[in-house]
Design a protein around this motif. Structure first.
Motif: not given
Ligand SMILES: CC(=O)N[C@H]1[C@@H](OP(=O)(O)OP(=O)(O)OC[C@H]2O[C@@H](n3ccc(=O)[nH]c3=O)[C@H](O)[C@@H]2O)O[C@H](CO)[C@@H](O)[C@@H]1O
Ligand SMILES: C=C(OP(=O)(O)O)C(=O)O
Length: 509
Positions: A100-112, A143-146, A302-312
């Motif tokens: 989410l912080c990284a989306t500030l780098l991008n002038a375009g639309r980010t879908t997570l 999903d989230l659009e930013i 468009d990006f899909a973050p991975s699963e959480d090892p700590v939740e696992a």
């Protein structure tokens, strides 16, 4: 006047429904009514009874109308129940906040994709929204659009939200490319004792960023004549400091080398995302990252973050302490290998499926079946190390697991000032946990767990560990004020209930 109230109540219902990620049809089904009736209610075009408001509140697990202050969330746990079946691991808090912080780098639309619906994400979304970034949940709230604005309005920043999370510190890297002078509030988060930000300042100084700390805020000033001349050597191998250096390097027009970088899961996810943005990163998964930055980024990605090892790890620990057979699906195995090796030594009976890729195409996942086992305390102490060591955030779960094992386990959390101390809360639930010093506890097992009523420790992982022990203890326990758990876990109580736990959410009115 009455119409005005109906419209306001309708809006509250719509917000609560969207927060839950439900469509109008899903809510209608839960209420046994039609989608058009829900639509009328949400638009304020339908008289609505108090009984209906209460039913909607129940269906959405959200108090639509509260009497006075709607208090904090608590959990009532009926313990001693076995878990069974299977449960999917959600995407990680730590990658999601960095992205989410990284989306500030991008002038375009980010879908997570499949972003975890957790308080920590909500806080960052509130901060982003307050400075002009448009964010919305799409695809039934999955999903989230930013979309960032041309100009950020930092003056309007929601400071209260920003202060509740440490992750806002990762605004520094992207913002230094967008403005020459800006303010950020001091970073918050779990109460884990002093957590330094000096490594962030040392790393970002290479990009001309100087920070002065004044009352409650950092004043950041950027000297554009300064750019990295040699490799940036991080003074410690921290996750967010590595991410901040990556974020700064991503839009630095040139090659930046970052040494002593963390190669932990959230850092890897961020690197994969930067690649989607057109920033080449060499050395992903190692401690030297070479970033080929680009001055301007304007891409719809468009990006899909991975699963959480700590939740696992949390779910695995839930199975162990409740002596259950449970399948945990979508486990990012690479980030749980040491933990599994230690547990195997302790005698954990488990089975792993073949590996398959996560939606980011890169992270390796498995399905893990855990069976009730007679565990022995490990011979050596349990202690964390930066990846590929035993994950720092997984250490607390070993306290609960050690309490179920035969023998003595020494747990040494050298990382955090306070976290080991919170593990002594397990004694309230019958465990024998002796604090040797602020960083070391000695756990004597096995434990006959007993129920208790307690406040949540003010740290995410120890709080979940206490919840797991309550699930193991016969009788009814109460865990008060679980905001800290909701920071990092999506609908944990409901999801544990779906595999056999009995946890009720309640609030003070
Ligand atoms: C949002 C996010 O991603 N949070 C994670 C991140 O926080 P974050 O990156 O903020 O972690 P910190 O920088 O606070 O590091 C945690 C503590 O470890 C110490 N330290 C760290 C690395 C090192 O090589 N030497 C050292 O001494 C730090 O001084 C600090 O006291 O990393 C922590 C350590 O993995 C995890 O617990 C957090 O869940
Ligand atoms: C310490 C943790 O997180 P944060 O950095 O968000 O406080 C954690 O996830 O356990």
């Amino acid at each position: 006047m009455a119409d005005d109230y109906l419209v306001r109540i309708g809006k509250l219902i719509r917000d609560a429904r969207q927060h839950r990620g439900w469509t109008q049809t899903q809510l209608a089904e839960a209420l046994g009514t039609s989608q058009s009736a829900v639509n009328r209610i949400e638009r304020g075009n339908q008289n609505i009874s108090l009984e209906m408001i209460a039913r909607i509140g129940e269906a959405l697990d959200s108090e639509i109308v509260s009497l006075g202050y709607a208090g904090p969330m608590h959990l009532r746990v009926v313990g001693g129940r076995r878990l069974s079946g299977s449960i999917d691991v959600k995407t990680s808090k730590n990658a999601c906040v960095a992205l989410l912080c990284a989306t500030l780098l991008n002038a375009g639309r980010t879908t997570l994709r499949r972003v975890a619906r957790i308080e920590e994400v909500y806080r960052i979304l509130e901060v982003l929204g307050s400075i002009g970034v448009r964010t919305r949940w799409i695809n039934d709230g999955n999903d989230l659009e930013i979309v960032p604005p041309a100009q950020l309005d930092l003056e309007s920043m929601d400071l209260e939200a920003a202060r509740r999370t440490r992750s806002v510190i990762m605004f520094l890297g992207p913002l230094l490319h967008r403005m020459e002078r800006f303010k950020l509030p001091y970073a918050g988060g779990c109460d884990l004792g002093t957590r330094t930000v000096t490594p962030h300042m040392t790393a970002l100084r290479h990009f001309g960023l100087e920070i002065t700390a004044t009352d409650g805020t950092y004043l950041a000033e950027v000297d554009r004549t300064i750019a990295p001349k040699r490799a940036i050597v991080l003074t410690e191998r921290g996750d967010t400091v590595t991410e901040n250096a990556l974020l700064a390097a991503a839009r630095h027009d040139g090659v930046t080398v970052i040494r002593n970088a963390s190669s932990n899961y959230m850092v890897q996810d961020l690197c994969f995302f930067l690649e989607e943005l057109g920033v080449r990163v060499d050395g992903i998964g190692t401690t030297t990252l070479t970033v080929h930055g680009v001055a301007k980024i304007d891409r719809d990605v468009d990006f899909a973050p991975s699963e959480d090892p700590v939740e696992a790890m949390s779910l695995l620990a839930a199975a162990v302490v409740t002596e259950s057979e449970l399948t945990i699906r979508r486990v990012p195995v690479e980030f749980l290998e040491i933990e599994l090796a230690v547990l195997e030594e302790m005698g954990l009976d488990h089975e792993r499926s073949a590996e398959y890729p996560a939606d980011n195409g890169r992270t390796r996942l498995i399905d893990l079946t855990v069976r009730p086992s007679k565990l022995q305390a490990p011979l050596d102490k349990i202690h964390p190390m930066p990846f590929p060591g035993l994950n720092i955030d997984n250490v607390p779960f070993f306290a609960a697991i050690a309490a179920t094992a035969q023998g003595q386990t020494l747990i040494h959390d050298w990382v955090y000032d306070n976290r080991a101390i919170y593990l002594t809360d397990l004694t309230r639930l019958g465990a024998q946990v002796k604090l040797l010093d602020p960083h070391r506890v000695l756990v004597d097992g096995p434990t006959r767990w007993r129920s208790a009523e307690m406040m949540c420790p003010p740290a995410l992982r120890p709080a979940v560990v206490v919840l797991l022990a309550m699930m193991a203890a016969e009788g009814t326990s109460v865990l008060r004020n679980v905001y800290v758990i909701n920071r990092g876990y999506e609908d944990l109580a409901e999801r544990l209930n779906s595999i056999g736990a009995q946890i009720e959410i309640f609030r003070d009115i």
